[in-house]
Motif scaffolding. Sequence first.
Motif, PDB file in Angstrom:
ATOM      1  N   GLY A 136       0.792  -1.216   0.000  1.00 25.96           N
ATOM      2  CA  GLY A 136       0.000   0.000   0.000  1.00 25.96           C
ATOM      3  C   GLY A 136       0.827   1.269   0.000  1.00 25.96           C
ATOM      4  N   GLY A 137       1.989   1.229  -0.621  1.00 23.49           N
ATOM      5  CA  GLY A 137       2.841   2.416  -0.704  1.00 23.49           C
ATOM      6  C   GLY A 137       3.856   2.553   0.401  1.00 23.49           C
ATOM      7  N   TYR A 138       3.828   1.676   1.413  1.00 19.83           N
ATOM      8  CA  TYR A 138       4.781   1.762   2.513  1.00 19.83           C
ATOM      9  C   TYR A 138       6.080   1.022   2.175  1.00 19.83           C
ATOM     10  CZ  TYR A 138       1.108   3.485   5.644  1.00 19.83           C
ATOM     11  OH  TYR A 138       0.119   4.221   6.236  1.00 19.83           O
ATOM     12  N   GLY A 139       7.199   1.699   2.315  1.00 18.59           N
ATOM     13  CA  GLY A 139       8.490   1.043   2.170  1.00 18.59           C
ATOM     14  C   GLY A 139       8.989   0.491   3.485  1.00 18.59           C
ATOM     15  N   GLY A 140       8.438   1.007   4.590  1.00 17.67           N
ATOM     16  CA  GLY A 140       8.880   0.570   5.917  1.00 17.67           C
ATOM     17  C   GLY A 140      10.012   1.422   6.444  1.00 17.67           C
ATOM     18  N   LEU A 141      10.220   1.377   7.747  1.00 20.45           N
ATOM     19  CA  LEU A 141      11.225   2.227   8.381  1.00 20.45           C
ATOM     20  C   LEU A 141      12.642   1.868   7.970  1.00 20.45           C
ATOM     21  CD1 LEU A 141       9.821   2.551  12.017  1.00 20.45           C
ATOM     22  CD2 LEU A 141       9.610   4.170  10.123  1.00 20.45           C
ATOM     23  N   LEU A 142      12.892   0.607   7.620  1.00 18.60           N
ATOM     24  CA  LEU A 142      14.237   0.209   7.232  1.00 18.60           C
ATOM     25  C   LEU A 142      14.636   0.801   5.891  1.00 18.60           C
ATOM     26  CD1 LEU A 142      14.272  -3.573   8.215  1.00 18.60           C
ATOM     27  CD2 LEU A 142      15.409  -1.697   9.390  1.00 18.60           C
ATOM     28  N   ALA A 143      13.676   1.010   5.008  1.00 18.84           N
ATOM     29  CA  ALA A 143      14.011   1.375   3.639  1.00 18.84           C
ATOM     30  C   ALA A 143      13.456   2.716   3.190  1.00 18.84           C
ATOM     31  CB  ALA A 143      13.501   0.279   2.694  1.00 18.84           C
ATOM     32  N   GLU A 144      12.475   3.253   3.897  1.00 11.82           N
ATOM     33  CA  GLU A 144      11.790   4.448   3.424  1.00 11.82           C
ATOM     34  C   GLU A 144      12.608   5.703   3.697  1.00 11.82           C
ATOM     35  OE1 GLU A 144       9.869   5.358   1.040  1.00 11.82           O
ATOM     36  OE2 GLU A 144       8.221   4.134   1.778  1.00 11.82           O
ATOM     37  N   GLN A 145      12.340   6.753   2.915  1.00  9.43           N
ATOM     38  CA  GLN A 145      13.038   8.025   3.069  1.00  9.43           C
ATOM     39  C   GLN A 145      12.031   9.173   3.053  1.00  9.43           C
ATOM     40  OE1 GLN A 145      16.188   7.698   3.675  1.00  9.43           O
ATOM     41  NE2 GLN A 145      16.434   5.589   2.937  1.00  9.43           N
ATOM     42  N   GLY A 461      21.538   4.190  17.617  1.00  7.24           N
ATOM     43  CA  GLY A 461      21.441   5.319  16.713  1.00  7.24           C
ATOM     44  C   GLY A 461      21.201   6.629  17.432  1.00  7.24           C
ATOM     45  N   PHE A 462      20.753   7.618  16.665  1.00  2.99           N
ATOM     46  CA  PHE A 462      20.613   8.977  17.183  1.00  2.99           C
ATOM     47  C   PHE A 462      19.426   9.667  16.534  1.00  2.99           C
ATOM     48  CE2 PHE A 462      21.370  13.515  16.411  1.00  2.99           C
ATOM     49  CZ  PHE A 462      21.556  13.984  17.692  1.00  2.99           C
ATOM     50  N   GLY A 463      18.750  10.479  17.325  1.00  2.00           N
ATOM     51  CA  GLY A 463      17.746  11.388  16.790  1.00  2.00           C
ATOM     52  C   GLY A 463      16.485  10.704  16.302  1.00  2.00           C
ATOM     53  N   ALA A 464      15.830  11.357  15.339  1.00  2.00           N
ATOM     54  CA  ALA A 464      14.521  10.897  14.869  1.00  2.00           C
ATOM     55  C   ALA A 464      14.589   9.527  14.220  1.00  2.00           C
ATOM     56  CB  ALA A 464      13.951  11.915  13.879  1.00  2.00           C
ATOM     57  N   ARG A 465      15.763   9.166  13.692  1.00  2.00           N
ATOM     58  CA  ARG A 465      15.875   7.879  13.005  1.00  2.00           C
ATOM     59  C   ARG A 465      16.569   6.828  13.877  1.00  2.00           C
ATOM     60  NH1 ARG A 465      15.337   7.332   6.647  1.00  2.00           N
ATOM     61  NH2 ARG A 465      14.883   5.110   6.668  1.00  2.00           N
ATOM     62  N   SER A 466      16.577   7.026  15.169  1.00  2.00           N
ATOM     63  CA  SER A 466      17.126   6.004  16.066  1.00  2.00           C
ATOM     64  C   SER A 466      16.231   4.766  16.025  1.00  2.00           C
ATOM     65  CB  SER A 466      17.224   6.539  17.490  1.00  2.00           C
ATOM     66  OG  SER A 466      15.949   6.919  17.978  1.00  2.00           O
ATOM     67  N   CYS A 467      16.747   3.662  16.537  1.00  3.04           N
ATOM     68  CA  CYS A 467      16.069   2.370  16.436  1.00  3.04           C
ATOM     69  C   CYS A 467      14.693   2.403  17.107  1.00  3.04           C
ATOM     70  CB  CYS A 467      16.939   1.289  17.079  1.00  3.04           C
ATOM     71  SG  CYS A 467      16.164  -0.337  17.124  1.00  3.04           S
ATOM     72  N   ILE A 468      13.665   2.097  16.341  1.00  7.02           N
ATOM     73  CA  ILE A 468      12.301   2.113  16.865  1.00  7.02           C
ATOM     74  C   ILE A 468      12.073   0.984  17.867  1.00  7.02           C
ATOM     75  CG2 ILE A 468      11.385   0.643  15.030  1.00  7.02           C
ATOM     76  CD1 ILE A 468       9.545   3.651  16.570  1.00  7.02           C
ATOM     77  N   GLY A 469      12.879  -0.076  17.766  1.00  8.09           N
ATOM     78  CA  GLY A 469      12.675  -1.227  18.634  1.00  8.09           C
ATOM     79  C   GLY A 469      13.638  -1.317  19.798  1.00  8.09           C
ATOM     80  N   ARG A 470      14.274  -0.200  20.160  1.00  7.71           N
ATOM     81  CA  ARG A 470      15.312  -0.288  21.194  1.00  7.71           C
ATOM     82  C   ARG A 470      14.754  -0.680  22.555  1.00  7.71           C
ATOM     83  NH1 ARG A 470      14.928   5.227  19.897  1.00  7.71           N
ATOM     84  NH2 ARG A 470      14.430   6.670  21.601  1.00  7.71           N
ATOM     85  N   ARG A 471      13.562  -0.240  22.894  1.00 10.38           N
ATOM     86  CA  ARG A 471      12.982  -0.649  24.186  1.00 10.38           C
ATOM     87  C   ARG A 471      12.680  -2.148  24.196  1.00 10.38           C
ATOM     88  NH1 ARG A 471      11.713   3.622  27.430  1.00 10.38           N
ATOM     89  NH2 ARG A 471      11.382   5.664  26.441  1.00 10.38           N
ATOM     90  N   LEU A 472      12.189  -2.659  23.085  1.00  9.70           N
ATOM     91  CA  LEU A 472      11.923  -4.087  22.997  1.00  9.70           C
ATOM     92  C   LEU A 472      13.219  -4.886  23.062  1.00  9.70           C
ATOM     93  CD1 LEU A 472       9.249  -4.126  20.126  1.00  9.70           C
ATOM     94  CD2 LEU A 472       8.849  -4.166  22.589  1.00  9.70           C
ATOM     95  N   ALA A 473      14.245  -4.425  22.347  1.00  5.94           N
ATOM     96  CA  ALA A 473      15.523  -5.133  22.341  1.00  5.94           C
ATOM     97  C   ALA A 473      16.130  -5.183  23.738  1.00  5.94           C
ATOM     98  CB  ALA A 473      16.486  -4.465  21.365  1.00  5.94           C
ATOM     99  N   MET A 474      16.084  -4.071  24.449  1.00  2.12           N
ATOM    100  CA  MET A 474      16.634  -4.044  25.802  1.00  2.12           C
ATOM    101  C   MET A 474      15.852  -4.983  26.719  1.00  2.12           C
ATOM    102  SD  MET A 474      19.382  -2.324  26.243  1.00  2.12           S
ATOM    103  CE  MET A 474      19.363  -2.129  28.036  1.00  2.12           C
ATOM    104  N   LEU A 475      14.531  -5.006  26.584  1.00  2.00           N
ATOM    105  CA  LEU A 475      13.713  -5.917  27.403  1.00  2.00           C
ATOM    106  C   LEU A 475      14.113  -7.368  27.153  1.00  2.00           C
ATOM    107  CD1 LEU A 475      11.266  -6.402  29.297  1.00  2.00           C
ATOM    108  CD2 LEU A 475       9.852  -6.526  27.227  1.00  2.00           C
ATOM    109  N   GLU A 476      14.270  -7.737  25.890  1.00  2.00           N
ATOM    110  CA  GLU A 476      14.661  -9.113  25.552  1.00  2.00           C
ATOM    111  C   GLU A 476      16.002  -9.477  26.184  1.00  2.00           C
ATOM    112  OE1 GLU A 476      13.913 -10.344  21.305  1.00  2.00           O
ATOM    113  OE2 GLU A 476      13.504  -8.198  21.148  1.00  2.00           O
ATOM    114  N   MET A 477      16.994  -8.605  25.999  1.00  2.00           N
ATOM    115  CA  MET A 477      18.328  -8.904  26.522  1.00  2.00           C
ATOM    116  C   MET A 477      18.342  -8.921  28.039  1.00  2.00           C
ATOM    117  SD  MET A 477      21.016  -7.059  23.889  1.00  2.00           S
ATOM    118  CE  MET A 477      20.227  -5.452  23.864  1.00  2.00           C
TER     119      MET A 477
END
Length: 520
Positions: A136-145, A461-477
């Motif tokens: 539907g037009g979404y490239g996703g956060l990994l690839a979109e600009q 990462g840093f700023g607006a494009r920092s990792c969206i899943g960082r809270r989840l990743a920290m919880l897992e670890m």
Amino acid sequence: MLKLTVNSLRFRPSGVRWRSATAQPAASVNSALDPDWENAQPFDKIPAPSLLGFLKEFGPFGKYKDGTLYDINKRMRELYGPIIRMNGSFGREDIVMTFVPEDFEKVLRSEGQWPRRTGMDAFVYYRKQHRPEYFGGYGGLLAEQGEDWHKMRTIVNPIMMQPKIIKLYVSKVDAVAQEFMNIVSGLRDEKHELPADFNEWLNRWALETMGVLVLDTRLGVLNKEQSPEVSRLINLTKDAVTLFYQLDILPSIWRKLKTPAFYRLMRTLDELYHTIASKIDEAVIRMEKNPSADADNLSILEKLLKVDRKAAFTMSLDSLFAGVDTTSSGSTGVLYCLAQNPEKQEKLRAELRQIMPEKDTPLTPERMKNMPYLRACIKEGLRMYPPTSGNGRCAGKNLVLQGYQIPKGVLVGMGQLVLQREEGYFTRPTEFIPERWLSGEAASGCPSAKEVHPFIYMPFGFGARSCIGRRLAMLEMEILISRMVRQYDIRWNYGELKYRATLVNIPSNDLMFQLKDVND
């Protein structure tokens, strides 16, 4: 060949503290036009390795063909200096690599409202050209600009970045970890060592946990007796990561001429799409059966589905790529550091005993509030063994780095992997010292991370494009390492842990940790 030195750039006066990475707004560091631009050397004067010279060092028969990413980055700086231009080939654009933290800051502060990070061309092609009807037009956060990236981030930020949302998953993630602990116990041999394929089991743990977090379901990948569907999902995910590395990281002509690997990737992503779509459909059915569910207790997937179904699907698929290998790789580094430093491991275990009196004590949000040494151990492990080689951003405007013109839009890679383990930035950098991340420890003679330039260590990462899943990743670890250290005394008997390059840093060793049961 021009050879530069970084010595004059890397040290700061003793006793000088760096300002926080968030201490000033992005627009305050660089004016609209870099005042040094006219006097700077042109972009094509940046030292660049020839293809022959690069292959001689790092190619299939080169001295560093089996080198770790740290070794390769360090050797590149020795040969070419603190700033390097990697010439584009086969339709790929030039990339600049810098090893100076002031450059990192300048690039990141210039990124503007819509930060750009290129390099996922095959991802973009699949979603925008091969199967636009799926997304539907979404490239996703990994690839979109640009504005399209901002639209997607605006949808997912309020959901995935809220601490109260993450708390909802503690018991579910802990349930996966406890099941994994039962598997780990049965994997050990007569010497209490894990098998050579333990990294495969860590990846399964991460994938199963990601299924809980973003698909709101148990995938079943931890079962020894797996269904054909589950086995296929594991293989598809691994194949996709391998093919992305071949097409987007290694030299490939697919941008000019479609290759067999390109067509394999398209078929792999199609199969993944249909597998994930079936899980999304199951979630939709659950929501329809329970339309009055308390909004505060809805899962991440359910919240995304209420906003935009295509966004929910795209985010779920992205998480499988970005959240499996990275989390298992980061956890491996922390476990290795603890195994090599038994006194630090015991200090962590003492903290965990206060939180988990029994080995099987359930973890809850309340119990996990006060775990400073655990989080310090994870930070220090990620410093020494980060899952990625560093950050990268496209210059948000024309910049001057180390006397060279960097045109707007050029991708700048940041050599943080080297600097995080180098004297002159971190004190005693080769030592695993979690205390450097704790407030008040510096007064007792421990080197403090507060003294370090804030743009060297940015694991998410840093700023607006920092990792969206960082809270989840920290919880897992946090949960996995808590379980492992509380239950086992962990040792490592096989030399230095090394990593090889794919999309993320993957251990090249067999992960034959020795695990002996803790008495209490």
